[in-house]
Design a protein around this motif. Structure first.
Motif, PDB file in Angstrom:
ATOM      1  N   HIS A 147       0.794  -1.224   0.000  1.00 59.80           N
ATOM      2  CA  HIS A 147       0.000   0.000   0.000  1.00 59.80           C
ATOM      3  C   HIS A 147       0.832   1.282   0.000  1.00 59.80           C
ATOM      4  O   HIS A 147       0.445   2.267  -0.621  1.00 59.80           O
ATOM      5  N   TRP A 148       1.951   1.295   0.737  1.00 59.18           N
ATOM      6  CA  TRP A 148       2.673   2.531   0.994  1.00 59.18           C
ATOM      7  C   TRP A 148       4.127   2.427   0.557  1.00 59.18           C
ATOM      8  O   TRP A 148       4.736   1.360   0.555  1.00 59.18           O
ATOM      9  N   PHE A 174       1.270   6.951  -1.417  1.00 64.40           N
ATOM     10  CA  PHE A 174       0.401   5.822  -1.742  1.00 64.40           C
ATOM     11  C   PHE A 174      -0.387   6.143  -3.005  1.00 64.40           C
ATOM     12  O   PHE A 174      -0.715   7.302  -3.286  1.00 64.40           O
ATOM     13  N   GLU A 175      -0.650   5.097  -3.793  1.00 64.28           N
ATOM     14  CA  GLU A 175      -1.530   5.235  -4.957  1.00 64.28           C
ATOM     15  C   GLU A 175      -2.986   5.152  -4.516  1.00 64.28           C
ATOM     16  O   GLU A 175      -3.854   5.817  -5.053  1.00 64.28           O
ATOM     17  N   SER A 176      -3.240   4.304  -3.571  1.00 62.68           N
ATOM     18  CA  SER A 176      -4.510   4.223  -2.850  1.00 62.68           C
ATOM     19  C   SER A 176      -4.178   3.551  -1.530  1.00 62.68           C
ATOM     20  O   SER A 176      -3.089   2.996  -1.353  1.00 62.68           O
ATOM     21  N   SER A 177      -5.096   3.600  -0.596  1.00 63.71           N
ATOM     22  CA  SER A 177      -4.763   3.050   0.717  1.00 63.71           C
ATOM     23  C   SER A 177      -6.019   2.679   1.482  1.00 63.71           C
ATOM     24  O   SER A 177      -7.034   3.361   1.412  1.00 63.71           O
ATOM     25  N   ILE A 221      -5.025   4.987   7.276  1.00 65.11           N
ATOM     26  CA  ILE A 221      -5.102   5.885   6.122  1.00 65.11           C
ATOM     27  C   ILE A 221      -5.995   5.235   5.079  1.00 65.11           C
ATOM     28  O   ILE A 221      -5.711   4.136   4.595  1.00 65.11           O
ATOM     29  N   GLU A 222      -7.082   5.926   4.738  1.00 71.39           N
ATOM     30  CA  GLU A 222      -8.011   5.470   3.704  1.00 71.39           C
ATOM     31  C   GLU A 222      -7.993   6.482   2.557  1.00 71.39           C
ATOM     32  O   GLU A 222      -8.161   7.680   2.783  1.00 71.39           O
ATOM     33  N   SER A 223      -7.801   5.989   1.340  1.00 70.94           N
ATOM     34  CA  SER A 223      -7.785   6.887   0.189  1.00 70.94           C
ATOM     35  C   SER A 223      -8.069   6.087  -1.076  1.00 70.94           C
ATOM     36  O   SER A 223      -7.457   5.047  -1.305  1.00 70.94           O
TER      37      SER A 223
END
Length: 254
Positions: A147-148, A174-177, A221-223
């Motif tokens: 993720h990171w 991150f690209e997404s998380s 971390i949410e993304s």
């Protein structure tokens, strides 16, 4: 506990009639802003150069002054080195101001940097000679997981040397998380949002926002999209009187 300070609620400043502009998650006491010095963090500014500009020679004592080049380039001069030193995006420096040093900075147009002041034990550092170190981006360890991507400026395997103790500094991309990691409940986590709009420990954020997280066991971390944050871990309780505490004590005695 979580506290979120968007850019518009941070302190602000400028140099040279607006050639360099700043927003400050932690401003000087006279500058207002919602966050005052805490832990061993005294000052934190995000500076952006609108054109080539030089901040003239000025003195420091005691504090450890760290600069992180986020974009473009800067140059540094001080009375210890007596020469200009260039730094590029990803590089970092520290001035251990000790018993006194003066320095000057040049920021090229579109240059962006953090300047962060740490508050070591001033009773000790004020007795030491000043010193300076710079580090290139490729000296800092990078670790990756699903993720990171984490770049460690201060911490395990980093060459960065500080007199200020119990500090960890990381840049996380991150690209997404959608990930949680364990964190230390005895530490404070200070987070600046460099890119994206991640949700951190349930708090919606936006670019240039600033988060303080304490008394927590996880960092989540949410993304759905890409993002980047700058994270400092520091102790909730400092074992020596900080500059802020010393100044407050003097005011009470007046």
């Amino acid at each position: 506990m979580i506290q979120y300070i968007p850019k518009e609620q941070q302190a602000s400043g400028s140099f040279n009639n607006g050639e360099i502009i700043e927003n400050k998650p932690i401003g000087f006491p006279r500058e207002g802003g919602k966050v005052k010095p805490y832990s061993n963090l005294f000052y934190w500014a995000y500076a952006e150069a609108k054109t080539d500009s030089t901040i003239g020679l000025h003195p420091h004592r005691g504090f450890e002054i760290m600069s992180f080049v986020l974009n473009g380039s800067i140059k540094h001069y001080d009375t210890k080195l007596e020469e200009w030193r260039p730094l590029q995006a990803g590089d970092a420096q520290v001035i251990r101001a000790g018993n006194g040093i003066s320095h000057s900075e040049f920021m090229a147009k579109d240059g962006v940097m953090f300047q962060i002041w740490f508050d070591p034990n001033l009773e000790k550092t004020m007795q030491q000679a000043a010193s300076y170190s710079d580090y290139t981006s490729d000296q800092f360890p990078i670790t990756t997981n699903k993720h990171w991507t984490i770049k460690t400026f201060v911490g395990t395997d980093s060459p960065f040397e500080l007199d200020t103790k119990d500090v960890k500094i990381e840049e996380i991309k991150f690209e997404s998380s959608n990930q949680s990691i364990a964190i230390d409940i005895t530490k404070i986590y200070s987070i600046y949002i460099l890119e994206g709009n991640p949700i951190i420990n349930g708090q919606v954020t936006s670019k240039d926002g600033f988060l303080l997280i304490s008394n927590a066991e996880k960092l989540t971390i949410e993304s759905e999209g890409a993002g980047k944050i700058f994270l400092i871990e520091s102790p909730a309780t400092v074992e020596y009187p900080t500059y802020q505490q010393l100044m407050q004590q003097q005011l009470r005695q007046q």
